[in-house]
Design an enzyme around this catalytic site. Structure first.
Site, mmCIF file in Angstrom:
data_model
loop_
_atom_site.group_PDB
_atom_site.id
_atom_site.type_symbol
_atom_site.label_atom_id
_atom_site.label_comp_id
_atom_site.label_asym_id
_atom_site.label_seq_id
_atom_site.Cartn_x
_atom_site.Cartn_y
_atom_site.Cartn_z
ATOM 1 N N HIS A 55 44.150 -1.244 17.946
ATOM 2 C CA HIS A 55 43.338 -2.165 17.152
ATOM 3 C C HIS A 55 43.886 -3.588 17.160
ATOM 4 O O HIS A 55 43.187 -4.524 16.766
ATOM 5 C CB HIS A 55 43.167 -1.651 15.714
ATOM 6 C CG HIS A 55 44.366 -1.779 14.845
ATOM 7 N ND1 HIS A 55 45.222 -0.726 14.594
ATOM 8 C CD2 HIS A 55 44.853 -2.824 14.135
ATOM 9 C CE1 HIS A 55 46.181 -1.126 13.769
ATOM 10 N NE2 HIS A 55 45.975 -2.392 13.478
ATOM 11 N N ASP B 145 45.247 5.380 18.406
ATOM 12 C CA ASP B 145 45.403 3.956 18.118
ATOM 13 C C ASP B 145 46.629 3.373 18.813
ATOM 14 O O ASP B 145 47.371 2.592 18.226
ATOM 15 C CB ASP B 145 45.463 3.695 16.602
ATOM 16 C CG ASP B 145 45.320 2.205 16.273
ATOM 17 O OD1 ASP B 145 44.722 1.485 17.081
ATOM 18 O OD2 ASP B 145 45.831 1.774 15.221
ATOM 19 N N GLY C 157 49.909 -7.460 10.079
ATOM 20 C CA GLY C 157 50.693 -8.140 11.110
ATOM 21 C C GLY C 157 51.831 -7.287 11.628
ATOM 22 O O GLY C 157 52.345 -7.522 12.718
ATOM 23 N N SER D 172 51.356 -4.251 12.353
ATOM 24 C CA SER D 172 50.710 -3.274 13.233
ATOM 25 C C SER D 172 51.237 -3.400 14.657
ATOM 26 O O SER D 172 51.248 -4.491 15.234
ATOM 27 C CB SER D 172 49.199 -3.488 13.244
ATOM 28 O OG SER D 172 48.645 -3.171 11.992
#
Length: 404
Positions: A140, A170, A241, A243
């Site tokens: 993502h 993901d 952030g 991630s």
């Protein structure tokens, strides 16, 4: 005769003298072999390149009383391999509800043309896992990006290309054309609840930040975040952030990729989730080999955990209930019915829907698995030829948590 007896005594005496040394050498050799067996073996990627070896020595500094004083040594080892990711994508009027709002347009009139078709930056993090430029991040973070720019801790920047993505976990693999880069090795030896971990990333775009916590739980699933879930839960502060950033141990190994938080405000509440290094390594290897992750598939849907709670509690927390069977799918062709209780797969007890989904996903398409089933109180053993799961969503999959 006496001389023979004296010689025998001398030989016995020599044997007794050397025996402890021989035993000591054997013990040392045995201990050395045991240590080598205990040491993690280097993982070789599907393209034949040897991956960085998991570090064994903890990098913790203590004060004079023996109390932990700092984790700075572990951070110094891992932080250079954690990067900032900047992505740009086109924003069109048709994609922006605000620009199409009549009230907004009436107030601003034609004074907003610069907002049409502009590039919008979004921030995330990534982890260099190989010195030749391969980086793991969240799908993502880079989904639908026109350009991906990677910012290294030493100030260098490089444009990255997408090697492959796996929306179901993901995860994504990107690559930059730089060599001899710092790396973080995968920790494949397992984790324990209570282990100290450090989260490194770029929260809110303020720059590289380190937070500390522990592993709060392992094997978290059924959260509705990803299709395949086996999360590590941590109370180390993870914010928007972070991630795609690294969750490391005190030796500087990659415990997992930070991917989501539970939050009402968008900030950390001490409940963060990371994708375990073992899954990251498997996805990384699959993407290098095939450009995507090939997973096994049965063609069934399963009853939600809450609806299946009564059955599991009365059967030792094992078994899941089939809620639907796809016509002409692998399970249907093998004779699986709606309402069947799947107790075991290849003699492995099934404890949850996520457990079954993850297990089947690891099976090679066209391989055969055996399902131990309870059908209205009668035991059955069905052989199922595993199919290949097709991606329903080949475009980007955005994960709602965390909001960036």
């Amino acid at each position: 005769m006496k001389e023979n007896t004296r010689l025998e005594d001398d030989n016995v005496r020599k044997t007794v003298t050397w025996l402890p040394w021989i035993l000591l050498v054997l013990v040392i050799l045995g201990f050395t072999v045991w240590q080598k067996l205990q040491h993690p073996k280097a993982v070789v990627a599907s393209d034949g390149v040897e991956m960085p070896m998991e570090k064994q020595q903890t990098l913790v500094e203590h004060d004079q009383t023996g109390a932990v004083q700092s984790y700075s040594s572990a951070v110094k080892v891992a932080a250079p391999a954690v990067v900032n990711i900047f992505t740009t994508q086109k924003v069109n009027r048709s994609d922006n509800a605000l620009l199409n709002d009549p009230v907004f347009r009436e107030f601003f009139g034609d004074r907003t043309p610069e907002q049409l078709n502009k590039n919008e930056n979004s921030l995330g993090s990534g982890v260099i896992v190989r010195s030749d430029g391969y980086i793991l991040t969240n799908n993502h973070v880079i989904a639908q990006a026109d350009h991906i720019i990677v910012g290294l801790k030493d100030g260098r920047r490089a444009e990255a290309k997408v090697v492959g993505t796996d929306p179901d976990t993901d995860l994504a693999v990107i690559k930059i054309n730089l060599q001899d880069l710092p790396v973080v090795p995968f920790k494949l030896s397992g984790n324990e609840v209570g282990d100290v971990v450090l989260a490194i990333g770029n929260p809110f775009g303020v720059g590289q930040t380190v937070t500390q916590g522990i592993i709060s739980a392992t094997g978290r699933s059924d959260l509705g975040i990803n299709t395949y879930e086996d999360f590590i839960q941590t109370d180390a502060a993870i914010n928007p952030g972070n991630s795609g950033g690294a969750l490391i141990d005190v030796a500087g190994n990659l415990v997992g990729i930070n991917t989501a938080i539970f939050s009402q405000s968008g900030g950390s509440l001490g409940i963060g989730f990371a994708i375990p290094a073992k899954i990251c390594q498997q996805v990384f290897d699959a993407i290098l080999k095939d450009g995507r992750v090939i997973r096994g598939w049965l063609g069934i849907s399963l009853m939600p955990p809450k609806q299946d709670a009564d059955w599991q509690s009365s059967n030792g927390n094992t078994g899941v209930t089939v809620a639907g069977v796809l016509a002409d799918g692998p399970a249907a062709n093998a004779g699986v019915h709606i309402g069947d209780k799947i107790l075991k797969v290849n003699q492995h007890d099934i404890t949850s829907a996520a457990h079954l989904i993850n297990y089947v996903a690891l099976q090679a398409p066209n391989s055969t698995i055996h399902l131990a089933i309870d059908r209205e109180g009668k035991p059955l053993d069905l052989a199922v030829k595993v199919g290949e799961r097709k991606l329903k969503n080949t475009s980007a999959q955005y994960i709602p948590l965390p909001k960036r």
